[in-house]
Design a protein around this motif. Structure first.
Motif, PDB file in Angstrom:
ATOM      1  N   ALA A  45       0.846  -1.180   0.000  1.00  0.00           N
ATOM      2  CA  ALA A  45       0.000   0.000   0.000  1.00  0.00           C
ATOM      3  C   ALA A  45       0.886   1.236   0.000  1.00  0.00           C
ATOM      4  O   ALA A  45       2.103   1.160   0.102  1.00  0.00           O
ATOM      5  CB  ALA A  45      -0.896  -0.014   1.236  1.00  0.00           C
ATOM      6  N   GLU A  46       0.269   2.401  -0.151  1.00  0.00           N
ATOM      7  CA  GLU A  46       1.026   3.638  -0.012  1.00  0.00           C
ATOM      8  C   GLU A  46       1.638   3.695   1.380  1.00  0.00           C
ATOM      9  O   GLU A  46       1.099   3.141   2.323  1.00  0.00           O
ATOM     10  CB  GLU A  46       0.091   4.829  -0.246  1.00  0.00           C
ATOM     11  CG  GLU A  46      -0.366   4.983  -1.686  1.00  0.00           C
ATOM     12  CD  GLU A  46       0.801   5.175  -2.642  1.00  0.00           C
ATOM     13  OE1 GLU A  46       1.655   6.032  -2.363  1.00  0.00           O
ATOM     14  OE2 GLU A  46       0.861   4.446  -3.643  1.00  0.00           O
ATOM     15  N   ASP A  48       2.412   4.259   4.984  1.00  0.00           N
ATOM     16  CA  ASP A  48       1.493   4.598   6.056  1.00  0.00           C
ATOM     17  C   ASP A  48       2.237   4.575   7.370  1.00  0.00           C
ATOM     18  O   ASP A  48       3.452   4.452   7.394  1.00  0.00           O
ATOM     19  CB  ASP A  48       0.294   3.650   6.061  1.00  0.00           C
ATOM     20  CG  ASP A  48       0.708   2.184   6.155  1.00  0.00           C
ATOM     21  OD1 ASP A  48       1.632   1.882   6.934  1.00  0.00           O
ATOM     22  OD2 ASP A  48       0.107   1.341   5.471  1.00  0.00           O
ATOM     23  N   LEU A  49       1.525   4.685   8.447  1.00  0.00           N
ATOM     24  CA  LEU A  49       2.139   4.790   9.758  1.00  0.00           C
ATOM     25  C   LEU A  49       2.072   3.500  10.559  1.00  0.00           C
ATOM     26  O   LEU A  49       2.370   3.513  11.752  1.00  0.00           O
ATOM     27  CB  LEU A  49       1.469   5.918  10.553  1.00  0.00           C
ATOM     28  CG  LEU A  49       1.681   7.326  10.008  1.00  0.00           C
ATOM     29  CD1 LEU A  49       0.879   8.325  10.829  1.00  0.00           C
ATOM     30  CD2 LEU A  49       3.155   7.705  10.024  1.00  0.00           C
ATOM     31  N   ARG A  50       1.714   2.384   9.949  1.00  0.00           N
ATOM     32  CA  ARG A  50       1.544   1.162  10.725  1.00  0.00           C
ATOM     33  C   ARG A  50       2.841   0.722  11.400  1.00  0.00           C
ATOM     34  O   ARG A  50       2.836   0.276  12.542  1.00  0.00           O
ATOM     35  CB  ARG A  50       1.011   0.038   9.843  1.00  0.00           C
ATOM     36  CG  ARG A  50      -0.443   0.240   9.402  1.00  0.00           C
ATOM     37  CD  ARG A  50      -0.927  -0.903   8.526  1.00  0.00           C
ATOM     38  NE  ARG A  50      -0.090  -1.049   7.367  1.00  0.00           N
ATOM     39  CZ  ARG A  50       0.464  -2.204   6.974  1.00  0.00           C
ATOM     40  NH1 ARG A  50       0.262  -3.304   7.678  1.00  0.00           N
ATOM     41  NH2 ARG A  50       1.220  -2.256   5.897  1.00  0.00           N
ATOM     42  N   ASP A  53       3.707   3.174  14.145  1.00  0.00           N
ATOM     43  CA  ASP A  53       2.796   2.941  15.273  1.00  0.00           C
ATOM     44  C   ASP A  53       3.195   1.703  16.066  1.00  0.00           C
ATOM     45  O   ASP A  53       3.082   1.673  17.298  1.00  0.00           O
ATOM     46  CB  ASP A  53       1.352   2.803  14.773  1.00  0.00           C
ATOM     47  CG  ASP A  53       0.772   4.114  14.260  1.00  0.00           C
ATOM     48  OD1 ASP A  53       1.357   5.179  14.561  1.00  0.00           O
ATOM     49  OD2 ASP A  53      -0.262   4.073  13.551  1.00  0.00           O
ATOM     50  N   ASP A 447       9.951   1.986   8.515  1.00  0.00           N
ATOM     51  CA  ASP A 447       9.239   3.251   8.397  1.00  0.00           C
ATOM     52  C   ASP A 447      10.157   4.318   7.796  1.00  0.00           C
ATOM     53  O   ASP A 447       9.739   5.105   6.930  1.00  0.00           O
ATOM     54  CB  ASP A 447       8.747   3.689   9.773  1.00  0.00           C
ATOM     55  CG  ASP A 447       8.067   5.046   9.748  1.00  0.00           C
ATOM     56  OD1 ASP A 447       6.935   5.133   9.238  1.00  0.00           O
ATOM     57  OD2 ASP A 447       8.680   6.031  10.220  1.00  0.00           O
ATOM     58  N   ARG A 451       9.721   6.505   4.326  1.00  0.00           N
ATOM     59  CA  ARG A 451       9.499   7.947   4.424  1.00  0.00           C
ATOM     60  C   ARG A 451      10.774   8.777   4.287  1.00  0.00           C
ATOM     61  O   ARG A 451      10.769   9.968   4.560  1.00  0.00           O
ATOM     62  CB  ARG A 451       8.810   8.259   5.760  1.00  0.00           C
ATOM     63  CG  ARG A 451       7.435   7.604   5.870  1.00  0.00           C
ATOM     64  CD  ARG A 451       6.569   8.291   6.875  1.00  0.00           C
ATOM     65  NE  ARG A 451       6.858   7.890   8.241  1.00  0.00           N
ATOM     66  CZ  ARG A 451       6.548   8.621   9.304  1.00  0.00           C
ATOM     67  NH1 ARG A 451       5.976   9.801   9.162  1.00  0.00           N
ATOM     68  NH2 ARG A 451       6.821   8.182  10.524  1.00  0.00           N
TER      69      ARG A 451
END
Length: 464
Positions: A45-46, A48-50, A53, A447, A451
């Motif tokens: 997916a694009e 994300d913050l999973r 988190d 992450d 990013r």
């Protein structure tokens, strides 16, 4: 899973720079088609913050398990049992300190650095009077890992709060090296965990970061002794972990891949041909015993004589760790054929069905033996090559890690079987190589890759 810091039979207890241009091109050109297809079969997916988190959830659980004292903060290896507090980098709370340092850099939140500082305070206050015993100097078992952690805490704070403790630990490590043959050693172990290869890697790093020539000299002498201890046959060589341990474990944590990696690192530092040649002989040996997998992949057995049909897949005894040698050999020699072996080892992991469980990839999510060691490896390959298929595969493995988290309070822990041979002994641990700190670091690295944030905690045994 390394068998044990002193290389004894497994027990149920807890144990224990990149030339991007040429190497990246070599790796990218050599990526086997099946590895690309398997990785692309997972459509990420694009960003994300999973993963971020998950790192935060691990941090909250670790914060809740802390033990305060007048001299600082520690963490039990297995909460809430305070008797399990350990000071080694493998299982103990130095790994928690490193995770909080990285989390501070990722978030800018001073609270995490303050917590890391209290942990480092405790490490500095509890340094042994001197290194002793088989585990005393080791990278993952003793003073070398503690000194590395204190250096990272100092660097994060931008001051010399722990300089005296770091210098003391380094001095004790240097002083404890005992003359043996043409060089020195600290015990009878050659390996990365508690032996000369791991301790030598820390000394090489300290010689640069602390401008300590004595550390470099002792590292070189440790290399000389390791060259003496090779078992050579023609143009190949292997190293046993210890003369008292009757198995040849050829991969990274206890065997030839780890020893040859240190010798290749020495070669990079000294340009000494004897170290280059020995590391190359180790690489040839590993290639000679590798088992082909689908898609022209390669993997190497766990041990000889009774584990030639057992294949681990992560850092300790699997391709994720052993690939470090071939990456470094490509850098040191300039020969892209060594670099080209790295994606073949990566394909050995992909072709094994990870994260599907197997005899060598069991109910374990750790940096040492399980998911996080694999996902970190693929994140590193993405960083070297820019190939999105590596990042996609890292996400596939990390997603499995997310699914296996257990909520506790406002945080998360991971309950796992550290030992393959004790599948019913499951624990939630805190440390770097077998616990939540290692999971948290792995999630932050992934992450960051998604990013555009570079990881800052780079362990002494990592070439990435």
């Amino acid at each position: 899973m390394h068998e044990h810091k002193s290389v004894e039979p497994e027990s149920t207890h807890s144990r224990r720079d990149v030339l991007r241009m040429g190497l990246g091109a070599a790796l990218l050109a050599a990526v086997p088609g099946p590895a690309r297809r398997a990785a692309h079969a997972y459509s990420p997916a694009e960003p994300d913050l999973r993963y971020f988190d998950a790192a935060m959830a691990a941090a909250r659980w670790l914060r809740a398990t802390a033990i305060e004292s007048p001299t600082g903060t520690s963490w039990p290896a297995v909460p809430p049992d305070a008797k399990t507090v350990q000071h080694d980098l493998y299982t103990g709370f130095p790994g928690v300190v490193l995770f909080f340092v990285e989390l501070h850099r990722a978030t800018g939140d001073r609270a995490w650095l303050d917590l890391a500082t209290r942990g480092a305070d405790q490490l500095a206050a509890s340094l042994p009077e001197s290194q002793s015993g088989d585990k005393g100097a080791g990278l993952y078992s003793g003073l070398a890992g503690i000194a590395y952690t204190l250096e990272e805490a100092d660097r994060a704070r931008g001051e010399s709060r722990y300089r005296a403790a770091i210098q003391k630990a380094l001095g004790d490590i240097v002083a404890a090296a005992r003359d043996a043959g043409a060089g020195v050693e600290w015990n009878d172990s050659t390996d990365i965990i508690s032996g000369s290869a791991g301790t030598g890697l820390h000394l090489l790093r300290a010689s640069a970061t602390l401008k300590n020539s004595a550390a470099r000299d002792v590292a070189v002498r440790a290399g000389r002794r390791l060259v003496e201890r090779e078992f050579r046959s023609g143009d190949t060589s292997f190293w046993m972990a210890s003369p008292s341990f009757p198995r040849n474990m050829p991969n990274f944590s206890h065997g030839t891949a780890g020893v040859a990696y240190f010798l290749a690192s020495l070669a990079s530092e000294t340009r000494d041909r004897s170290f280059v040649d020995a590391a190359i002989r180790g690489g040839r040996y590993l290639q000679s015993i590798a088992t082909p997998t689908d898609g022209d992949g390669r993997r190497i057995f766990h041990n000889d004589p009774d584990g030639r049909d057992l294949f681990y897949l992560s850092w300790c005894h699997g391709p994720a760790g052993t690939a470090r040698l071939f990456h470094r050999l490509g850098n040191v020699t300039g020969d892209r054929s060594w670099s080209a072996y790295v994606p073949r080892l990566a394909q050995g992991i992909v072709g094994s069905g990870v994260p599907q469980r197997s005899p060598g990839f069991w109910n374990n999510i750790s940096q040492c033996c399980g998911n996080c060691g694999v996902s970190d490896f693929f994140v590193s390959l993405h960083g070297v090559t820019g190939d999105a298929s590596y990042l996609a595969f890292a996400r596939r493995v990390a997603d499995d890690t997310l699914e296996r988290a257990t909520a506790e309070g406002d945080g998360s822990k991971w309950i796992q079987a550290e030992n393959r041979v004790s599948p019913n002994v499951v624990l939630a641990q805190t440390g770097l190589m077998q616990g939540a700190a290692g999971v948290g670091l792995s999630m932050l690295r992934l992450d960051g890759a998604l990013r555009g944030r570079k990881a800052t905690i780079v362990l002494p045994d990592s070439p990435f």
